[in-house]
Design a protein around this motif. Structure first.
Motif, PDB file in Angstrom:
ATOM      1  N   LEU A   1       7.170 -59.499 -15.103  1.00 15.68           N
ATOM      2  CA  LEU A   1       7.097 -60.822 -15.686  1.00 15.68           C
ATOM      3  C   LEU A   1       5.706 -61.003 -16.273  1.00 15.68           C
ATOM      4  CD1 LEU A   1       8.568 -63.557 -16.054  1.00 15.68           C
ATOM      5  CD2 LEU A   1       7.560 -64.275 -13.870  1.00 15.68           C
ATOM      6  N   LEU A   2       5.635 -61.326 -17.571  1.00 18.46           N
ATOM      7  CA  LEU A   2       4.369 -61.509 -18.273  1.00 18.46           C
ATOM      8  C   LEU A   2       4.227 -62.978 -18.645  1.00 18.46           C
ATOM      9  CD1 LEU A   2       4.581 -58.408 -20.660  1.00 18.46           C
ATOM     10  CD2 LEU A   2       3.602 -58.520 -18.362  1.00 18.46           C
ATOM     11  N   LEU A   3       3.128 -63.609 -18.219  1.00 17.95           N
ATOM     12  CA  LEU A   3       2.931 -65.046 -18.406  1.00 17.95           C
ATOM     13  C   LEU A   3       1.633 -65.298 -19.163  1.00 17.95           C
ATOM     14  CD1 LEU A   3       3.769 -64.935 -14.858  1.00 17.95           C
ATOM     15  CD2 LEU A   3       4.830 -66.889 -15.946  1.00 17.95           C
ATOM     16  N   ASP A   4       1.752 -65.901 -20.328  1.00 22.13           N
ATOM     17  CA  ASP A   4       0.595 -66.167 -21.185  1.00 22.13           C
ATOM     18  C   ASP A   4       0.160 -67.627 -21.023  1.00 22.13           C
ATOM     19  OD1 ASP A   4      -1.366 -66.185 -23.083  1.00 22.13           O
ATOM     20  OD2 ASP A   4      -0.065 -65.711 -24.781  1.00 22.13           O
ATOM     21  N   GLU A   5      -0.846 -67.842 -20.176  1.00 16.22           N
ATOM     22  CA  GLU A   5      -1.397 -69.177 -19.927  1.00 16.22           C
ATOM     23  C   GLU A   5      -0.291 -70.211 -19.665  1.00 16.22           C
ATOM     24  OE1 GLU A   5      -4.936 -70.355 -22.024  1.00 16.22           O
ATOM     25  OE2 GLU A   5      -4.958 -68.498 -23.139  1.00 16.22           O
ATOM     26  N   PRO A   6       0.521 -69.988 -18.637  1.00 19.33           N
ATOM     27  CA  PRO A   6       1.683 -70.862 -18.417  1.00 19.33           C
ATOM     28  C   PRO A   6       1.318 -72.297 -18.036  1.00 19.33           C
ATOM     29  CG  PRO A   6       1.363 -69.407 -16.543  1.00 19.33           C
ATOM     30  CD  PRO A   6       0.422 -68.934 -17.609  1.00 19.33           C
ATOM     31  N   ALA A   7       0.097 -72.539 -17.551  1.00 22.95           N
ATOM     32  CA  ALA A   7      -0.276 -73.889 -17.128  1.00 22.95           C
ATOM     33  C   ALA A   7      -1.011 -74.672 -18.207  1.00 22.95           C
ATOM     34  CB  ALA A   7      -1.133 -73.818 -15.860  1.00 22.95           C
TER      35      ALA A   7
ATOM     36  N   GLN B   1       3.315 -77.934  -9.344  1.00 17.96           N
ATOM     37  CA  GLN B   1       4.733 -77.603  -9.224  1.00 17.96           C
ATOM     38  C   GLN B   1       5.013 -76.214  -9.788  1.00 17.96           C
ATOM     39  OE1 GLN B   1       6.372 -80.984 -11.295  1.00 17.96           O
ATOM     40  NE2 GLN B   1       6.792 -82.103  -9.394  1.00 17.96           N
ATOM     41  N   LEU B   2       4.390 -75.899 -10.919  1.00 20.11           N
ATOM     42  CA  LEU B   2       4.577 -74.586 -11.523  1.00 20.11           C
ATOM     43  C   LEU B   2       4.057 -73.484 -10.608  1.00 20.11           C
ATOM     44  CD1 LEU B   2       5.245 -72.766 -14.000  1.00 20.11           C
ATOM     45  CD2 LEU B   2       2.900 -73.155 -14.755  1.00 20.11           C
ATOM     46  N   LEU B   3       2.861 -73.660 -10.060  1.00 20.26           N
ATOM     47  CA  LEU B   3       2.271 -72.623  -9.220  1.00 20.26           C
ATOM     48  C   LEU B   3       3.052 -72.466  -7.917  1.00 20.26           C
ATOM     49  CD1 LEU B   3      -1.553 -73.190  -9.762  1.00 20.26           C
ATOM     50  CD2 LEU B   3       0.059 -71.783 -11.059  1.00 20.26           C
ATOM     51  N   ASP B   4       3.533 -73.569  -7.346  1.00 24.04           N
ATOM     52  CA  ASP B   4       4.383 -73.467  -6.158  1.00 24.04           C
ATOM     53  C   ASP B   4       5.666 -72.700  -6.473  1.00 24.04           C
ATOM     54  OD1 ASP B   4       2.591 -74.855  -4.608  1.00 24.04           O
ATOM     55  OD2 ASP B   4       3.662 -76.763  -4.703  1.00 24.04           O
TER      56      ASP B   4
ATOM     57  N   HIS C   1      -8.698 -70.117 -16.432  1.00 25.40           N
ATOM     58  CA  HIS C   1      -9.027 -71.080 -15.387  1.00 25.40           C
ATOM     59  C   HIS C   1      -8.584 -70.534 -14.035  1.00 25.40           C
ATOM     60  CE1 HIS C   1     -10.201 -74.134 -18.245  1.00 25.40           C
ATOM     61  NE2 HIS C   1      -9.025 -74.079 -18.840  1.00 25.40           N
ATOM     62  N   LEU C   2      -9.512 -70.345 -13.109  1.00 22.80           N
ATOM     63  CA  LEU C   2      -9.152 -69.844 -11.785  1.00 22.80           C
ATOM     64  C   LEU C   2      -8.257 -70.813 -11.030  1.00 22.80           C
ATOM     65  CD1 LEU C   2     -11.717 -68.052 -12.484  1.00 22.80           C
ATOM     66  CD2 LEU C   2     -11.990 -67.838 -10.015  1.00 22.80           C
ATOM     67  N   GLU C   3      -8.365 -72.103 -11.328  1.00 22.54           N
ATOM     68  CA  GLU C   3      -7.528 -73.096 -10.658  1.00 22.54           C
ATOM     69  C   GLU C   3      -6.055 -72.936 -11.019  1.00 22.54           C
ATOM     70  OE1 GLU C   3     -11.680 -74.543 -10.800  1.00 22.54           O
ATOM     71  OE2 GLU C   3     -10.312 -73.673 -12.279  1.00 22.54           O
ATOM     72  N   GLU C   4      -5.753 -72.167 -12.075  1.00 22.73           N
ATOM     73  CA  GLU C   4      -4.375 -71.966 -12.511  1.00 22.73           C
ATOM     74  C   GLU C   4      -3.745 -70.713 -11.909  1.00 22.73           C
ATOM     75  OE1 GLU C   4      -4.452 -72.039 -16.762  1.00 22.73           O
ATOM     76  OE2 GLU C   4      -4.941 -74.172 -16.868  1.00 22.73           O
ATOM     77  N   LEU C   5      -4.398 -70.103 -10.915  1.00 21.40           N
ATOM     78  CA  LEU C   5      -3.859 -68.898 -10.296  1.00 21.40           C
ATOM     79  C   LEU C   5      -3.042 -69.246  -9.060  1.00 21.40           C
ATOM     80  CD1 LEU C   5      -6.875 -66.424 -10.427  1.00 21.40           C
ATOM     81  CD2 LEU C   5      -4.945 -66.621 -12.011  1.00 21.40           C
ATOM     82  N   PRO C   6      -1.813 -68.742  -8.949  1.00 17.62           N
ATOM     83  CA  PRO C   6      -1.041 -68.945  -7.723  1.00 17.62           C
ATOM     84  C   PRO C   6      -1.716 -68.251  -6.539  1.00 17.62           C
ATOM     85  CG  PRO C   6       0.356 -68.165  -9.531  1.00 17.62           C
ATOM     86  CD  PRO C   6      -1.057 -67.997  -9.973  1.00 17.62           C
TER      87      PRO C   6
ATOM     88  N   GLY D   1      -5.786 -70.224   0.099  1.00 20.49           N
ATOM     89  CA  GLY D   1      -5.257 -69.241  -0.839  1.00 20.49           C
ATOM     90  C   GLY D   1      -5.536 -69.514  -2.301  1.00 20.49           C
ATOM     91  N   ARG D   2      -6.089 -70.679  -2.632  1.00 26.80           N
ATOM     92  CA  ARG D   2      -6.321 -71.066  -4.023  1.00 26.80           C
ATOM     93  C   ARG D   2      -7.814 -71.056  -4.337  1.00 26.80           C
ATOM     94  NH1 ARG D   2      -2.530 -74.497  -6.146  1.00 26.80           N
ATOM     95  NH2 ARG D   2      -3.854 -74.529  -8.004  1.00 26.80           N
ATOM     96  N   TRP D   3      -8.120 -70.794  -5.613  1.00 30.74           N
ATOM     97  CA  TRP D   3      -9.503 -70.650  -6.044  1.00 30.74           C
ATOM     98  C   TRP D   3     -10.011 -71.903  -6.753  1.00 30.74           C
ATOM     99  CZ3 TRP D   3      -5.900 -66.864  -6.169  1.00 30.74           C
ATOM    100  CH2 TRP D   3      -6.213 -65.648  -5.524  1.00 30.74           C
ATOM    101  N   THR D   4     -11.298 -72.141  -6.618  1.00 33.46           N
ATOM    102  CA  THR D   4     -11.990 -73.142  -7.431  1.00 33.46           C
ATOM    103  C   THR D   4     -13.250 -72.507  -7.982  1.00 33.46           C
ATOM    104  OG1 THR D   4     -13.162 -74.026  -5.505  1.00 33.46           O
ATOM    105  CG2 THR D   4     -11.108 -75.115  -6.126  1.00 33.46           C
ATOM    106  N   ALA D   5     -13.661 -72.991  -9.136  1.00 34.97           N
ATOM    107  CA  ALA D   5     -14.871 -72.480  -9.784  1.00 34.97           C
ATOM    108  C   ALA D   5     -15.729 -73.660 -10.222  1.00 34.97           C
ATOM    109  CB  ALA D   5     -14.509 -71.606 -10.978  1.00 34.97           C
ATOM    110  N   ARG D   6     -17.002 -73.622  -9.878  1.00 37.96           N
ATOM    111  CA  ARG D   6     -17.920 -74.672 -10.297  1.00 37.96           C
ATOM    112  C   ARG D   6     -19.204 -74.019 -10.800  1.00 37.96           C
ATOM    113  NH1 ARG D   6     -18.646 -79.500  -6.148  1.00 37.96           N
ATOM    114  NH2 ARG D   6     -19.668 -80.292  -8.033  1.00 37.96           N
ATOM    115  N   ALA D   7     -19.814 -74.652 -11.794  1.00 34.24           N
ATOM    116  CA  ALA D   7     -21.097 -74.156 -12.274  1.00 34.24           C
ATOM    117  C   ALA D   7     -22.103 -74.193 -11.138  1.00 34.24           C
ATOM    118  CB  ALA D   7     -21.565 -74.980 -13.449  1.00 34.24           C
ATOM    119  N   ALA D   8     -22.778 -73.074 -10.928  1.00 33.06           N
ATOM    120  CA  ALA D   8     -23.777 -73.028  -9.859  1.00 33.06           C
ATOM    121  C   ALA D   8     -24.947 -73.922 -10.204  1.00 33.06           C
ATOM    122  CB  ALA D   8     -24.240 -71.582  -9.647  1.00 33.06           C
ATOM    123  N   ALA D   9     -25.488 -74.567  -9.183  1.00 33.68           N
ATOM    124  CA  ALA D   9     -26.640 -75.449  -9.389  1.00 33.68           C
ATOM    125  C   ALA D   9     -27.839 -74.631  -9.825  1.00 33.68           C
ATOM    126  CB  ALA D   9     -26.950 -76.204  -8.111  1.00 33.68           C
TER     127      ALA D   9
END
Length: 278
Positions: A177-183, A193-196, A216-221, A265-273
């Protein structure tokens, strides 16, 4: 030089479903990809990440047998691009295109069933079998859209359309299954809902492999197992996800200090201070 986890050697031994070896893609004298390699085994779920213009969609087009490399080799399900009928090969792949060009008011069930013929509109010469109808219902339920089965495509939300297209791509029971930026374009609720749904799908079909492209790392299941980081068409890192999605490597990939964390299990990314100037 790319950082690699321990999965590389195992992938070679276990006959990857997808295998790109030292791939270059050159267009108008410009390298869109340079010396990129990737091996995807059954049951693995890869994320391909990078900034806009990094080469993610170009790589996905190779893996989906939509285009060919300028140099190097790509094998999809053991078949080498350039030596196989790509139309037949694509029938074994579930390629989810968020820009699906349907304009008519087909119902959710009808759209999912077009996955049997890989057509935009239903084929009037073919009626779905009882088995295909049952398979469509099972996928619609798995993707959490059973209550919308009779709803026209034209009134679905973007998030609902994304889940319909995943069900459609799975109708031929592909191994990949190939998904091109599904979110892309989804609000918070629709994205979750999509990631679940993707996590549930991967749990129900452990033999399925997938490649998901995003920046976007937040869009990773949470079920993501491996990752490939691209920067300017070159591989920064690839391998098991916990070895690749680190603060150091992601910062290198995006050329910006980014702090990575993982919770439930989910990722977040923030600009480092940054340290304030004295």
């Amino acid at each position: 030089m790319a950082h690699e986890g321990d999965g590389g050697a195992a992938a070679e031994q276990d006959h990857p479903l997808l295998h790109a070896e030292h791939v270059d893609v050159v267009r108008d004298g410009r390298h869109l990809l340079r010396d990129v390699s990737l091996a995807v085994l059954a049951g693995e779920h890869w994320a391909v990440l990078g900034a806009n213009g990094a080469g993610k969609t170009t790589l996905l087009a190779l893996l989906g047998a939509v285009s060919h490399p300028t140099h190097g080799q790509v094998r999809v399900l053991g078949r080498q691009l350039g030596r196989v009928d790509v139309r037949e090969l694509r029938s074994y792949l579930g390629h989810v295109n968020p820009r699906h060009p349907l304009r008519s008011p087909l119902t959710v069930r009808q759209v999912v069933l077009t996955g049997v013929t890989n057509s935009i509109e239903p084929d009037p010469q073919r009626r779905p079998t009882a088995g295909q109808l049952a398979h469509a219902e099972a996928l619609i339920t798995t993707l959490g859209i059973a209550h919308r089965a009779e709803t026209p495509w034209t009134v679905l939300s973007q998030g609902e359309r994304g889940r319909v297209l995943i069900a459609r791509a799975l109708m031929p029971a592909p191994r990949l299954l190939l998904l091109d930026e599904p979110a892309t374009g989804l609000d918070l609720t629709a994205r979750e809902q999509l990631l679940d749904s993707l996590d549930d799908l991967r749990l129900r079909h452990p033999e399925l492999a997938s490649v998901l492209v995003t920046h976007h790392l937040e869009e990773l299941p949470a079920s993501t197992t491996h990752a490939l980081l691209l920067r300017d068409g070159e591989c920064v890192a690839r391998g098991p996800v916990d070895e690749v999605l680190t603060t150091e490597l992601v910062s290198d990939c995006f050329r910006h200090p980014i702090r990575i964390s993982r919770t439930d299990g989910r990722w977040t990314a923030r600009a480092a201070a940054r340290t304030p100037a004295r």
